[in-house]
Scaffold this motif. Structure first.
Motif, PDB file in Angstrom:
ATOM      1  N   HIS A  99      -8.171   1.920  -1.373  1.00 18.88           N
ATOM      2  CA  HIS A  99      -7.299   2.890  -0.721  1.00 18.88           C
ATOM      3  C   HIS A  99      -7.179   4.183  -1.513  1.00 18.88           C
ATOM      4  O   HIS A  99      -6.363   5.043  -1.169  1.00 18.88           O
ATOM      5  CB  HIS A  99      -5.928   2.267  -0.482  1.00 18.88           C
ATOM      6  N   SER A 157      -0.305   0.467   0.524  1.00 17.41           N
ATOM      7  CA  SER A 157      -1.512   1.123   0.022  1.00 17.41           C
ATOM      8  C   SER A 157      -1.243   2.519  -0.516  1.00 17.41           C
ATOM      9  O   SER A 157      -2.169   3.232  -0.891  1.00 17.41           O
ATOM     10  CB  SER A 157      -2.568   1.189   1.131  1.00 17.41           C
ATOM     11  N   TYR A 204      -2.976  -7.456  -1.434  1.00 17.78           N
ATOM     12  CA  TYR A 204      -3.075  -6.138  -2.057  1.00 17.78           C
ATOM     13  C   TYR A 204      -3.160  -6.323  -3.566  1.00 17.78           C
ATOM     14  O   TYR A 204      -2.431  -7.136  -4.143  1.00 17.78           O
ATOM     15  CB  TYR A 204      -1.870  -5.273  -1.694  1.00 17.78           C
ATOM     16  N   SER A 242       6.770   4.052  -2.025  1.00 21.75           N
ATOM     17  CA  SER A 242       5.973   4.410  -0.863  1.00 21.75           C
ATOM     18  C   SER A 242       6.464   3.594   0.326  1.00 21.75           C
ATOM     19  O   SER A 242       7.066   2.526   0.150  1.00 21.75           O
ATOM     20  CB  SER A 242       4.488   4.120  -1.108  1.00 21.75           C
ATOM     21  N   LYS A 243       6.182   4.067   1.518  1.00 20.31           N
ATOM     22  CA  LYS A 243       6.484   3.298   2.727  1.00 20.31           C
ATOM     23  C   LYS A 243       5.295   2.435   3.143  1.00 20.31           C
ATOM     24  O   LYS A 243       5.366   1.705   4.130  1.00 20.31           O
ATOM     25  CB  LYS A 243       6.885   4.240   3.870  1.00 20.31           C
ATOM     26  N   SER A 244       4.219   2.501   2.383  1.00 17.98           N
ATOM     27  CA  SER A 244       3.027   1.710   2.670  1.00 17.98           C
ATOM     28  C   SER A 244       2.591   0.972   1.420  1.00 17.98           C
ATOM     29  O   SER A 244       2.650   1.529   0.314  1.00 17.98           O
ATOM     30  CB  SER A 244       1.884   2.615   3.146  1.00 17.98           C
ATOM     31  N   ASN A 258       2.221  -8.084   4.506  1.00 24.08           N
ATOM     32  CA  ASN A 258       1.769  -7.944   5.895  1.00 24.08           C
ATOM     33  C   ASN A 258       0.509  -8.754   6.187  1.00 24.08           C
ATOM     34  O   ASN A 258      -0.373  -8.321   6.924  1.00 24.08           O
ATOM     35  CB  ASN A 258       1.518  -6.467   6.232  1.00 24.08           C
ATOM     36  N   THR A 291      10.710  -0.611   1.569  1.00 24.15           N
ATOM     37  CA  THR A 291      10.011   0.263   0.626  1.00 24.15           C
ATOM     38  C   THR A 291       9.145  -0.564  -0.308  1.00 24.15           C
ATOM     39  O   THR A 291       9.513  -1.669  -0.711  1.00 24.15           O
ATOM     40  CB  THR A 291      11.036   1.071  -0.197  1.00 24.15           C
ATOM     41  N   TYR A 292       7.992  -0.005  -0.659  1.00 22.66           N
ATOM     42  CA  TYR A 292       7.106  -0.612  -1.648  1.00 22.66           C
ATOM     43  C   TYR A 292       7.304   0.112  -2.977  1.00 22.66           C
ATOM     44  O   TYR A 292       7.397   1.340  -3.025  1.00 22.66           O
ATOM     45  CB  TYR A 292       5.648  -0.525  -1.191  1.00 22.66           C
TER      46      TYR A 292
END
Length: 346
Positions: free
Chosen positions: A89, A141, A49, A137-139, A45, A116-117
């Protein structure tokens, strides 16, 4: 928030290059309030990260099996730009939340697919055997929720997932000595193989990293693990005694100008090396050294492109002076016109 030292982006006059500052500026740690190591960097995004391991002081004696590396959780960090602020985070996964894991959550990696991450991580199971787990996770972070079991058929340490332009994803893994890769030499786990294959094996092909295509859901292997073969310029496999060039741990894959670059640590000689191939499976031809030994002797890295430049994320022990309490850093990675990576002297 942790400010990245502005000296990192004080480019040499007229060069616009971080690399030109290697001998003039001491690269500062990205994170100073925790000990972090083995940074896996990805662009998600429009941000960088970083997924590192989290070093702690466990007061365990140092040994060849890495017993003093007692990491038990993961934090995720992000940066809007190189040289910008680094955001922590927080804790995104703890060993107590992984049903199958007992201890030693070592170097992780991350990937994104299907909305998905995925966080991939090694840990010792209840029997003391390293396996590779996955959490989702959906994020980017987190937080991440672990699957109830490790990936079937997985073993050893240092997972690294590469997704090619065709959407296929591959996991690379393996680490000798404490990473237990040598114990799987026969195809089944043999605890008696402690650190390497021993005397008499020096002229045999070196132990290799492993690779497997990932399934569509990214939670399992789509095939058995296979060897990642590294060859010399004559097309011969690197030998076990070739400590300056053969694989030891810390695999990473990136693609540049249509070529696949497999990079890794030599372990006890503490070099960061790379080899080049025409397929994500290899074979790969040894090309050279990316980075000479860092302070603290262990080395583990990732390579990522961001805003048209390439960067090397790595660690050293400048903050603590102890090999098991490390700190992550970043510097620009440069190539010559042929695509060969220029050696960095940290």
């Amino acid at each position: 928030m942790i400010s990245f030292n502005k000296l990192l982006i004080a480019f040499a006059a007229g060069t616009g290059s971080l690399y030109a500052q290697n001998d003039a500026v001491k690269i500062q740690p990205l994170v100073t309030d925790l000990y972090t190591a083995d940074p896996s960097a990805h662009v998600f995004n429009g941000k960088i990260y970083i997924y590192p391991s989290h070093d702690v002081e466990a007061h365990v004696a140092q040994d060849d099996e890495g017993g003093h590396f007692q990491m038990r959780d993961y934090h995720v960090y992000s940066m809007d730009k190189i040289g910008g602020k680094v955001t922590d985070h927080g804790r995104v996964l703890d060993v107590k939340d992984v049903p199958w894991a007992d201890k030693q959550m070592w170097a992780p990696d991350a990937a994104f697919k299907n909305g998905t991450y995925y966080l991939y991580f090694p840990a010792k199971d209840k029997q003391g055997i390293f396996r590779i787990g996955v959490a989702t996770s959906k994020s980017p972070s987190g937080p991440f929720k672990a699957q109830p079991e490790p990936i079937a058929g997985s073993y050893s340490i240092d997972p690294a997932v590469f997704t090619d332009a065709d959407g296929k994803s591959y996991m690379y893994l393996g680490g000798i000595w404490g990473g237990q890769l040598q114990r799987w030499h026969s195809g089944t786990y043999d605890k008696t193989l402690m650190t390497d294959l021993g005397k008499g094996h020096e002229n045999e092909s070196a132990l290799s990293a492993k690779v497997a295509l990932m399934s569509g859901d990214m939670l399992s292997f789509a095939e058995p693990l296979r060897d990642v073969q590294i060859l010399d310029t004559n097309g011969k496999p690197l030998l076990a005694a070739d400590n300056d060039r053969r694989f030891f741990e810390g695999a990473w894959m990136h693609k540049y100008n249509g070529k696949y670059y497999f990079s890794y640590s030599t372990g006890d000689t503490h070099l960061l090396c790379y080899a080049e191939g025409s397929s994500p499976y290899g074979p790969f031809t040894y090309k050279g050294v990316i980075m000479n030994p860092v302070e603290g002797w262990t080395t583990h890295h990732s390579i990522v492109e961001f805003d048209g430049k390439w960067y090397l994320f790595y660690h050293d022990s400048a903050l603590s002076g102890k090999t098991h309490l490390r700190n992550v850093k970043v510097r620009e990675l440069l190539r010559d016109e042929a695509g060969n990576i220029k050696t960095i002297n940290p």
